[in-house]
Design a protein around this motif. Structure first.
Motif, PDB file in Angstrom:
ATOM      1  N   ARG A  74       0.821  -1.203   0.000  1.00 27.79           N
ATOM      2  CA  ARG A  74       0.000   0.000   0.000  1.00 27.79           C
ATOM      3  C   ARG A  74       0.853   1.251   0.000  1.00 27.79           C
ATOM      4  O   ARG A  74       1.808   1.370   0.783  1.00 27.79           O
ATOM      5  N   LEU A  75       0.494   2.195  -0.860  1.00 28.32           N
ATOM      6  CA  LEU A  75       1.274   3.417  -1.042  1.00 28.32           C
ATOM      7  C   LEU A  75       1.427   4.202   0.261  1.00 28.32           C
ATOM      8  O   LEU A  75       2.540   4.548   0.681  1.00 28.32           O
ATOM      9  N   GLU A  76       0.289   4.478   0.927  1.00 34.23           N
ATOM     10  CA  GLU A  76       0.304   5.379   2.086  1.00 34.23           C
ATOM     11  C   GLU A  76       0.970   4.761   3.316  1.00 34.23           C
ATOM     12  O   GLU A  76       1.589   5.456   4.121  1.00 34.23           O
ATOM     13  N   PHE A  77       0.781   3.425   3.464  1.00 34.79           N
ATOM     14  CA  PHE A  77       1.162   2.772   4.731  1.00 34.79           C
ATOM     15  C   PHE A  77       2.468   1.984   4.639  1.00 34.79           C
ATOM     16  O   PHE A  77       3.042   1.601   5.653  1.00 34.79           O
ATOM     17  N   GLU A  78       2.913   1.677   3.399  1.00 32.40           N
ATOM     18  CA  GLU A  78       4.143   0.889   3.218  1.00 32.40           C
ATOM     19  C   GLU A  78       5.068   1.544   2.194  1.00 32.40           C
ATOM     20  O   GLU A  78       6.244   1.784   2.455  1.00 32.40           O
ATOM     21  N   GLY A  79       4.551   1.864   1.010  1.00 31.38           N
ATOM     22  CA  GLY A  79       5.392   2.366  -0.074  1.00 31.38           C
ATOM     23  C   GLY A  79       6.087   3.669   0.258  1.00 31.38           C
ATOM     24  O   GLY A  79       7.333   3.743   0.270  1.00 31.38           O
ATOM     25  N   ILE A  80       5.310   4.713   0.567  1.00 32.68           N
ATOM     26  CA  ILE A  80       5.923   6.026   0.807  1.00 32.68           C
ATOM     27  C   ILE A  80       6.827   6.032   2.044  1.00 32.68           C
ATOM     28  O   ILE A  80       7.978   6.468   1.967  1.00 32.68           O
ATOM     29  N   PRO A  81       6.355   5.512   3.216  1.00 30.98           N
ATOM     30  CA  PRO A  81       7.255   5.571   4.385  1.00 30.98           C
ATOM     31  C   PRO A  81       8.562   4.827   4.180  1.00 30.98           C
ATOM     32  O   PRO A  81       9.636   5.327   4.550  1.00 30.98           O
ATOM     33  N   MET A  82       8.509   3.652   3.554  1.00 35.27           N
ATOM     34  CA  MET A  82       9.741   2.861   3.372  1.00 35.27           C
ATOM     35  C   MET A  82      10.607   3.466   2.259  1.00 35.27           C
ATOM     36  O   MET A  82      11.843   3.362   2.298  1.00 35.27           O
ATOM     37  N   ALA A  83       9.987   4.114   1.282  1.00 35.91           N
ATOM     38  CA  ALA A  83      10.774   4.779   0.225  1.00 35.91           C
ATOM     39  C   ALA A  83      11.569   5.941   0.820  1.00 35.91           C
ATOM     40  O   ALA A  83      12.757   6.128   0.513  1.00 35.91           O
ATOM     41  N   GLN A 122      -4.651   2.715  -1.780  1.00 32.97           N
ATOM     42  CA  GLN A 122      -4.084   2.453  -3.122  1.00 32.97           C
ATOM     43  C   GLN A 122      -2.837   1.581  -3.019  1.00 32.97           C
ATOM     44  O   GLN A 122      -2.030   1.761  -2.106  1.00 32.97           O
ATOM     45  N   ARG A 123      -2.703   0.626  -3.930  1.00 31.54           N
ATOM     46  CA  ARG A 123      -1.516  -0.231  -3.950  1.00 31.54           C
ATOM     47  C   ARG A 123      -0.482   0.378  -4.903  1.00 31.54           C
ATOM     48  O   ARG A 123      -0.816   1.202  -5.753  1.00 31.54           O
ATOM     49  N   VAL A 124       0.780  -0.036  -4.722  1.00 25.44           N
ATOM     50  CA  VAL A 124       1.837   0.497  -5.590  1.00 25.44           C
ATOM     51  C   VAL A 124       2.923  -0.566  -5.753  1.00 25.44           C
ATOM     52  O   VAL A 124       3.267  -1.254  -4.781  1.00 25.44           O
ATOM     53  N   PRO A 125       3.465  -0.741  -6.975  1.00 30.74           N
ATOM     54  CA  PRO A 125       4.625  -1.624  -7.123  1.00 30.74           C
ATOM     55  C   PRO A 125       5.797  -0.997  -6.366  1.00 30.74           C
ATOM     56  O   PRO A 125       5.941   0.232  -6.372  1.00 30.74           O
ATOM     57  N   VAL A 126       6.608  -1.808  -5.709  1.00 28.49           N
ATOM     58  CA  VAL A 126       7.681  -1.293  -4.846  1.00 28.49           C
ATOM     59  C   VAL A 126       9.027  -1.902  -5.226  1.00 28.49           C
ATOM     60  O   VAL A 126       9.150  -3.123  -5.321  1.00 28.49           O
ATOM     61  N   HIS A 127      10.004  -1.025  -5.463  1.00 29.54           N
ATOM     62  CA  HIS A 127      11.408  -1.432  -5.631  1.00 29.54           C
ATOM     63  C   HIS A 127      12.221  -0.484  -4.755  1.00 29.54           C
ATOM     64  O   HIS A 127      12.113   0.741  -4.899  1.00 29.54           O
ATOM     65  N   LEU A 128      13.016  -1.028  -3.827  1.00 32.57           N
ATOM     66  CA  LEU A 128      13.778  -0.206  -2.884  1.00 32.57           C
ATOM     67  C   LEU A 128      15.194  -0.742  -2.768  1.00 32.57           C
ATOM     68  O   LEU A 128      15.366  -1.965  -2.641  1.00 32.57           O
ATOM     69  N   GLY A 129      16.205   0.160  -2.806  1.00 28.66           N
ATOM     70  CA  GLY A 129      17.572  -0.343  -2.602  1.00 28.66           C
ATOM     71  C   GLY A 129      18.628   0.564  -3.207  1.00 28.66           C
ATOM     72  O   GLY A 129      18.420   1.779  -3.382  1.00 28.66           O
ATOM     73  N   ASN A 130      19.789  -0.064  -3.507  1.00 30.32           N
ATOM     74  CA  ASN A 130      20.907   0.711  -4.065  1.00 30.32           C
ATOM     75  C   ASN A 130      20.508   1.317  -5.415  1.00 30.32           C
ATOM     76  O   ASN A 130      19.842   0.648  -6.227  1.00 30.32           O
ATOM     77  N   GLU A 131      20.967   2.547  -5.634  1.00 33.74           N
ATOM     78  CA  GLU A 131      20.561   3.291  -6.819  1.00 33.74           C
ATOM     79  C   GLU A 131      20.840   2.517  -8.117  1.00 33.74           C
ATOM     80  O   GLU A 131      20.010   2.447  -9.014  1.00 33.74           O
TER      81      GLU A 131
END
Ligand code: FBP
Ligand code: MG
Ligand code: MG
Length: 291
Positions: free
Chosen positions: A233-242, A269-278
């Motif tokens: 979820r964008l609001e609860f997982e995607g944005i804070p962890m990004a 709202q759901r969002v695809p998530v990729h997080l890590g080294n640039e």
């Protein structure tokens, strides 16, 4: 990295919010053993709630909603944000990785603090953080562009690492979804990285992202053929962890742009998530560009 500047009023309420979360963490963890069963309820995303999800949500709403300067309490377990007066919006994943309860694997709590009401984009994020219930209990807080890791074993916050930075060299990769459901571009990316890095995927975003923060690499819960916006979820997982990853010198992507730049139109709202080294985010985006 897009987020509003915080003023002294915001700093004071942010202090209260993270102190409250640190104090509550042991109580949330202590509540887990007796609540490992599925409840009869489903959350607004249509997923079966564990008893522990609902209880953690209750504890967090009561404690955070009582803070002077918190206006709305929102969570992935609540259909709509709950009005608590004037001030910022706290948006929580009360228990992230709750499917890990049964196998006694790590899990945690994610919090985002938005200046205004939801739906809110990364440009309205004031701070974010997570508590990780692992062998030890830690809280990581991203504020004013810096990520700090605390030990919160006895409800006090003791700094472990200031200015957490991703290691230069990636070591691990982890991804959700099932291989037959990945898009061709994401499958091609995984075919590449599996020859270069170690697979680390444990089914809890907080724990899996903390692996990436510790060892360097990438965490993905990608767009799936069955679910083009992925699962998280964008609001609860995607944005804070990004924001957390970007404060640590890494990058985030929904496949084409920083997750902090994704337009928020719905609370759940759901969002695809990729997080890590640039360099790994650049590589996964290159594989997804034609999808
Ligand atoms: O079981 P899957 O499909 O691998 O999904 C795991 C992902 O789902 C989640 O558990 C969803 O979070 P919740 O447990 O808060 O619903 C993430 O923590 C994790 O990254
Ligand atoms: Mg979650
Ligand atoms: Mg959850």
């Amino acid at each position: 990295m897009s987020s509003p500047t915080t003023d002294s009023d915001h700093e004071a309420v942010l202090d209260d919010i993270f102190e409250t979360l640190a104090e509550l963490a042991p109580e949330i963890r202590a509540s887990l053993p007796g609540r490992r069963t599925k409840s009869t309820e489903t959350n607004p995303s249509g997923e079966t709630q564990m008893e522990a999800d609902a209880y953690a949500d209750e504890l967090l709403e009561e404690a955070l909603g009582a803070i002077d300067g918190v206006g709305f309490y929102a969570s992935e377990e609540q259909a709509e944000p709950l009005d608590h007066g004037e001030g910022v919006t706290v948006a929580l994943d009360p228990l992230d990785g709750s499917s890990n309860l049964k196998p006694n694997s790590p899990m945690g709590t994610i919090i985002a603090v938005y200046e205004g009401e939801l739906p809110a984009g990364g440009d309205e994020l004031l701070a974010s953080g997570f508590v990780l219930f692992g062998p030890i209990m830690t809280m990581s807080v991203a504020r004013n562009g810096t990520l700090t890791e605390y030990m919160v074993e006895n409800g006090e916050s003791e700094v472990i690492t200031e200015s957490v930075q991703l290691p230069e060299e990636p070591t691990v990769y982890g991804m959700g979804g099932r291989a037959p459901d990945w898009t061709p571009g994401f499958s091609a990316f995984i075919d590449e990285v599996e020859d270069e890095y170690k697979l680390r995927y444990g089914g809890s975003m907080v724990a899996d992202v903390n692996q990436v923060l510790t060892y360097g690499g990438i965490f993905s819960y990608p767009a799936l053929q069955s679910s083009p916006n992925g699962k998280l979820r964008l609001e609860f997982e995607g944005i804070p962890m990004a924001y957390i990853i970007e404060c640590a010198g890494g990058a985030s992507s929904d496949g084409t742009q920083s997750i902090l730049d994704v337009e928020a139109t719905e609370v759940h709202q759901r969002v695809p998530v990729h997080l890590g080294n640039e360099q790994l985010i650049d590589r996964v985006e290159a594989h997804l560009v034609d999808e």
